[in-house]
Design a protein around this motif. Structure first.
Motif, short mmCIF file in Angstrom:
data_model
loop_
_atom_site.label_atom_id
_atom_site.label_comp_id
_atom_site.label_asym_id
_atom_site.label_seq_id
_atom_site.Cartn_x
_atom_site.Cartn_y
_atom_site.Cartn_z
N ASN A 184 44.65 47.02 41.49
CA ASN A 184 43.75 45.86 41.54
C ASN A 184 44.28 44.84 42.54
N ARG A 185 43.82 44.94 43.77
CA ARG A 185 44.25 44.03 44.82
C ARG A 185 43.13 43.04 45.13
N GLU A 186 43.36 41.82 44.79
CA GLU A 186 42.34 40.79 44.98
C GLU A 186 41.99 40.64 46.44
N GLY A 187 40.70 40.61 46.71
CA GLY A 187 40.21 40.41 48.07
C GLY A 187 39.97 41.68 48.86
N GLN A 188 40.25 42.85 48.26
CA GLN A 188 40.05 44.11 48.97
C GLN A 188 38.60 44.57 48.81
N HIS A 189 37.88 44.63 49.92
CA HIS A 189 36.44 44.89 49.87
C HIS A 189 36.12 46.27 49.30
N PHE A 190 37.02 47.23 49.47
CA PHE A 190 36.70 48.57 48.98
C PHE A 190 36.52 48.58 47.47
N TRP A 213 38.83 34.52 48.96
CA TRP A 213 37.75 35.45 49.30
C TRP A 213 36.35 34.86 49.08
N PHE A 214 36.25 33.63 48.57
CA PHE A 214 34.95 33.11 48.14
C PHE A 214 33.94 33.03 49.28
N GLU A 215 34.34 32.55 50.42
CA GLU A 215 33.38 32.38 51.52
C GLU A 215 32.72 33.69 51.90
N GLN A 216 33.48 34.78 51.87
CA GLN A 216 32.94 36.09 52.22
C GLN A 216 31.87 36.55 51.22
N TYR A 217 32.05 36.16 49.96
CA TYR A 217 31.15 36.62 48.90
C TYR A 217 30.29 35.50 48.32
#
Length: 339
Positions: free
Chosen positions: A297-303, A142-146
């Motif tokens: 706790n789902r890693e990478g879930q934007h919500f 998920w790093f690139e998105q954040y």
């Protein structure tokens, strides 16, 4: 505002490096400053010890090797990045100040590039850099998105004045600013309300407040894509939990930053009741929309990021319930006398 009269600072660049238990990081940061190709432009390094309990200072002093530039070490007992920077700025002697974090590795021509940017652009008050991530472990999916949350990546499409009412921001890591501006900000009757990180607490917003302050004083912000630093990101900060907590910190500071934004946009500030209602409705909307999924706790879930941001914003707003009105009045009155 007369932008041609400089204060008594000598021409050159002062680095302000704030540290809290940075012994594992500071050697690379200092080495990058050692390697500056400055073409005779004077520079110095002010290292601020913000209550370190390790060997940060001794490591830095053992690594420093320049004879034409000095490393000064000062102590700031009050925890918080903003307090440490203020202490460091007080010790500087040059006309340009670059804020460098303990995990930043600046390029060899930093001094030269920053100096000539300000020399050639008299209306520019602050300059931001293009920060590249330096990750020694496996990069999270998920790093690139954040990436921008870590002050990394391309902040704007190209070099130039940061324009548009919604875009008055530069990252604090690598932020360079005219000495006379930041000294005016730190000595003004209007205090900075955001303190930045405190030890291991994940707080934010202090760099944005400085940028808004700079703009409201009538100065331009400049983003320079050709001015680069590498931001070393520790594995402990590359967890999903850390990212969510970071967004909670972003949200927590947002009510104060919105006062500045609305002033820049020439809009009336909201009353506290209207502001709190908006934050509460946003939080309730997210909870109702995602409900049960927020409990997993789902890693990478934007919500989940949205939830922590909204929760932090609601908490931050509630914390201002007794001071918000006074704060709005102080900010608006101060800048009405500066224009």
């Amino acid at each position: 505002m007369n932008k041609t009269n400089e204060n008594s600072s000598s021409t050159g660049v002062s680095f302000v490096l704030c540290c809290y238990n940075s012994e594992a990081l500071v050697a690379d940061t200092i080495n990058a400053l050692n390697n500056q190709i400055n073409n005779g432009i004077p520079f110095e390094v002010i290292l601020v010890d913000n209550n370190c309990t390790d060997y940060t200072v001794s490591v830095a002093e053992s690594v420093w090797a320049r004879s034409d530039a000095k490393l000064h070490v000062v102590k700031e007992k009050t925890p918080g990045l903003s307090f440490a920077r203020k202490r460091g700025v007080r010790e500087t002697k040059y006309s340009i100040i670059s804020f460098v974090d303990d995990d930043n590795i600046v390029e060899p021509e930093w001094v030269k590039k920053v100096f000539y940017l300000f020399e050639n652009k008299p209306d520019v008050g602050a300059v931001g850099s293009y920060n590249l991530p330096l990750i020694e472990t496996k990069e999270p999916a998920w790093f690139e998105q954040y990436m921008h949350n870590y002050a990394c990546g391309k902040l704007y499409p190209a070099s130039g004045i940061v324009s548009g009412n919604k875009k008055k921001h530069l990252w604090g890591a690598g932020l360079s600013i005219r000495s006379k501006i930041i000294k005016k900000i730190y000595s003004a009757d209007l205090p900075l309300y955001l303190t930045g990180r405190k030890g291991n607490l994940i707080l934010a917003g202090d760099d944005s407040e400085i940028c808004f302050y700079c703009c409201l004083l009538g100065w331009d912000l400049w983003y320079e894509h050709d001015l680069t630093l590498h931001h070393k990101i520790q594995p402990s900060r590359l967890t999903w939990n850390y990212l969510c907590k970071m967004h909670e910190g972003f949200g927590y500071c947002s009510p104060i930053l919105e006062i500045y934004k609305r002033l820049i946009d020439n809009q009336f500030s909201l009353s506290f009741s209207a502001l709190f209602f908006n934050k509460l409705m946003t939080f309730c909307y997210i909870v109702m929309r995602y409900n049960v999924r927020l409990m997993v706790n789902r890693e990478g879930q934007h919500f989940q990021v949205l939830f922590y941001s909204a929760w932090g914003s609601l908490k931050g707003t509630f914390g201002l319930r007794k001071s918000y009105g006074r704060m709005v009045k102080q900010i608006r009155q101060f800048f009405s006398t500066q224009r």
